[in-house]
Design a protein around this motif. Sequence first.
Motif, PDB file in Angstrom:
ATOM      1  N   MET A  69       0.914  -1.016  -0.005  1.00  0.00           N
ATOM      2  CA  MET A  69      -0.041  -0.004  -0.063  1.00  0.00           C
ATOM      3  C   MET A  69       1.088   1.166  -0.004  1.00  0.00           C
ATOM      4  O   MET A  69       0.275   2.268  -0.610  1.00  0.00           O
ATOM      5  CB  MET A  69      -1.057  -0.010   1.383  1.00  0.00           C
ATOM      6  CG  MET A  69      -2.000  -1.017   1.113  1.00  0.00           C
ATOM      7  SD  MET A  69      -3.428  -0.724   2.277  1.00  0.00           S
ATOM      8  CE  MET A  69      -3.073  -0.072   3.574  1.00  0.00           C
ATOM      9  N   ASP A  70       2.011   1.265   0.525  1.00  0.00           N
ATOM     10  CA  ASP A  70       2.949   2.359   0.871  1.00  0.00           C
ATOM     11  C   ASP A  70       3.389   2.767  -0.853  1.00  0.00           C
ATOM     12  O   ASP A  70       3.666   3.923  -0.944  1.00  0.00           O
ATOM     13  CB  ASP A  70       4.106   2.123   1.726  1.00  0.00           C
ATOM     14  CG  ASP A  70       3.694   1.925   3.043  1.00  0.00           C
ATOM     15  OD1 ASP A  70       2.590   2.493   3.394  1.00  0.00           O
ATOM     16  OD2 ASP A  70       4.346   1.302   3.896  1.00  0.00           O
ATOM     17  N   ASP A  71       3.495   1.757  -1.527  1.00  0.00           N
ATOM     18  CA  ASP A  71       4.006   1.844  -2.831  1.00  0.00           C
ATOM     19  C   ASP A  71       2.966   2.525  -3.880  1.00  0.00           C
ATOM     20  O   ASP A  71       3.346   2.674  -4.891  1.00  0.00           O
ATOM     21  CB  ASP A  71       4.845   0.741  -3.353  1.00  0.00           C
ATOM     22  CG  ASP A  71       5.816   0.349  -2.465  1.00  0.00           C
ATOM     23  OD1 ASP A  71       6.445   1.473  -2.010  1.00  0.00           O
ATOM     24  OD2 ASP A  71       6.534  -0.766  -2.365  1.00  0.00           O
ATOM     25  N   HIS A  72       1.771   2.304  -3.646  1.00  0.00           N
ATOM     26  CA  HIS A  72       0.850   2.564  -4.690  1.00  0.00           C
ATOM     27  C   HIS A  72       0.749   4.202  -5.084  1.00  0.00           C
ATOM     28  O   HIS A  72       0.592   5.106  -3.921  1.00  0.00           O
ATOM     29  CB  HIS A  72      -0.724   2.288  -3.837  1.00  0.00           C
ATOM     30  CG  HIS A  72      -1.764   2.367  -4.995  1.00  0.00           C
ATOM     31  ND1 HIS A  72      -2.677   3.546  -5.037  1.00  0.00           N
ATOM     32  CD2 HIS A  72      -2.095   1.801  -5.886  1.00  0.00           C
ATOM     33  CE1 HIS A  72      -3.385   3.487  -5.966  1.00  0.00           C
ATOM     34  NE2 HIS A  72      -3.138   2.045  -6.706  1.00  0.00           N
ATOM     35  N   PRO A  73       0.710   4.533  -6.127  1.00  0.00           N
ATOM     36  CA  PRO A  73       1.071   5.960  -6.582  1.00  0.00           C
ATOM     37  C   PRO A  73      -0.442   6.877  -6.137  1.00  0.00           C
ATOM     38  O   PRO A  73      -0.128   8.103  -5.772  1.00  0.00           O
ATOM     39  CB  PRO A  73       1.045   6.010  -8.044  1.00  0.00           C
ATOM     40  CG  PRO A  73       1.490   4.518  -8.380  1.00  0.00           C
ATOM     41  CD  PRO A  73       1.002   3.795  -7.353  1.00  0.00           C
ATOM     42  N   GLY A  74      -1.300   6.212  -6.044  1.00  0.00           N
ATOM     43  CA  GLY A  74      -2.525   6.781  -5.601  1.00  0.00           C
ATOM     44  C   GLY A  74      -2.814   7.081  -4.112  1.00  0.00           C
ATOM     45  O   GLY A  74      -3.817   7.697  -3.651  1.00  0.00           O
ATOM     46  N   GLY A  75      -2.100   6.491  -3.371  1.00  0.00           N
ATOM     47  CA  GLY A  75      -2.168   6.399  -1.846  1.00  0.00           C
ATOM     48  C   GLY A  75      -2.788   5.273  -1.503  1.00  0.00           C
ATOM     49  O   GLY A  75      -3.604   4.448  -2.094  1.00  0.00           O
ATOM     50  N   ASP A  76      -2.887   5.089  -0.177  1.00  0.00           N
ATOM     51  CA  ASP A  76      -3.573   3.671   0.485  1.00  0.00           C
ATOM     52  C   ASP A  76      -5.059   4.112   0.631  1.00  0.00           C
ATOM     53  O   ASP A  76      -5.731   3.195   0.875  1.00  0.00           O
ATOM     54  CB  ASP A  76      -2.876   3.541   1.765  1.00  0.00           C
ATOM     55  CG  ASP A  76      -2.945   4.567   2.934  1.00  0.00           C
ATOM     56  OD1 ASP A  76      -3.394   5.996   2.578  1.00  0.00           O
ATOM     57  OD2 ASP A  76      -2.682   4.520   4.065  1.00  0.00           O
ATOM     58  N   GLU A  77      -5.554   5.450   0.848  1.00  0.00           N
ATOM     59  CA  GLU A  77      -6.920   5.651   0.720  1.00  0.00           C
ATOM     60  C   GLU A  77      -7.856   5.025  -0.337  1.00  0.00           C
ATOM     61  O   GLU A  77      -8.783   4.495  -0.274  1.00  0.00           O
ATOM     62  CB  GLU A  77      -7.203   7.140   0.832  1.00  0.00           C
ATOM     63  CG  GLU A  77      -6.635   7.701   2.098  1.00  0.00           C
ATOM     64  CD  GLU A  77      -7.219   9.171   2.186  1.00  0.00           C
ATOM     65  OE1 GLU A  77      -8.082   9.505   1.569  1.00  0.00           O
ATOM     66  OE2 GLU A  77      -6.382  10.032   2.921  1.00  0.00           O
ATOM     67  N   VAL A  78      -7.100   5.005  -1.553  1.00  0.00           N
ATOM     68  CA  VAL A  78      -7.889   4.389  -2.724  1.00  0.00           C
ATOM     69  C   VAL A  78      -7.991   2.937  -2.759  1.00  0.00           C
ATOM     70  O   VAL A  78      -9.010   2.419  -2.937  1.00  0.00           O
ATOM     71  CB  VAL A  78      -6.914   4.904  -4.045  1.00  0.00           C
ATOM     72  CG1 VAL A  78      -7.453   4.447  -5.177  1.00  0.00           C
ATOM     73  CG2 VAL A  78      -6.770   6.548  -4.086  1.00  0.00           C
ATOM     74  N   LEU A  79      -6.839   2.316  -2.269  1.00  0.00           N
ATOM     75  CA  LEU A  79      -7.075   1.031  -2.036  1.00  0.00           C
ATOM     76  C   LEU A  79      -7.823   0.560  -0.916  1.00  0.00           C
ATOM     77  O   LEU A  79      -8.914  -0.345  -0.935  1.00  0.00           O
ATOM     78  CB  LEU A  79      -5.444   0.354  -1.671  1.00  0.00           C
ATOM     79  CG  LEU A  79      -4.604   0.608  -2.981  1.00  0.00           C
ATOM     80  CD1 LEU A  79      -3.275   0.077  -2.250  1.00  0.00           C
ATOM     81  CD2 LEU A  79      -4.987  -0.207  -4.022  1.00  0.00           C
ATOM     82  N   LEU A  80      -8.024   1.430   0.134  1.00  0.00           N
ATOM     83  CA  LEU A  80      -8.634   0.946   1.390  1.00  0.00           C
ATOM     84  C   LEU A  80     -10.195   1.450   1.003  1.00  0.00           C
ATOM     85  O   LEU A  80     -11.311   0.381   1.472  1.00  0.00           O
ATOM     86  CB  LEU A  80      -8.436   1.858   2.606  1.00  0.00           C
ATOM     87  CG  LEU A  80      -6.944   1.332   3.139  1.00  0.00           C
ATOM     88  CD1 LEU A  80      -6.560   2.318   4.156  1.00  0.00           C
ATOM     89  CD2 LEU A  80      -6.897  -0.212   3.585  1.00  0.00           C
TER      90      LEU A  80
END
Length: 99
Positions: free
Chosen positions: A1-12
């Motif tokens: 999640m830390d490496d996701h360019p859109g941030g962790d909020e998008v994934l969560l």
Amino acid sequence: MDDHPGGDEVLLSSTGKDATTDFEDVGHSDSAKEMMDKYYIGEIDPASVPLKRKYIPPQQAQYNSDKTPEFVIKILQYLVPLLILGLAFAVRHYTKKEE
């Protein structure tokens, strides 16, 4: 999640559901789609997804303002200052020197 360019909020915000539409709506690049293949786990069996339940709030007892402690407190908030004021006037009246 830390490496996701859109941030962790998008994934969560997409956890616990099929995020295909969310992924496609963003307009990811071809390289992002290729990277997704590395993290692909598999298809979700729709039969394994639990049904959503309707929230039913717990029943509460009827509010009776005559029998609640809040009612007594509200009355005391007005009576106690009036009693103190009355006592102050009585003390002043009986202790005042006659001139």
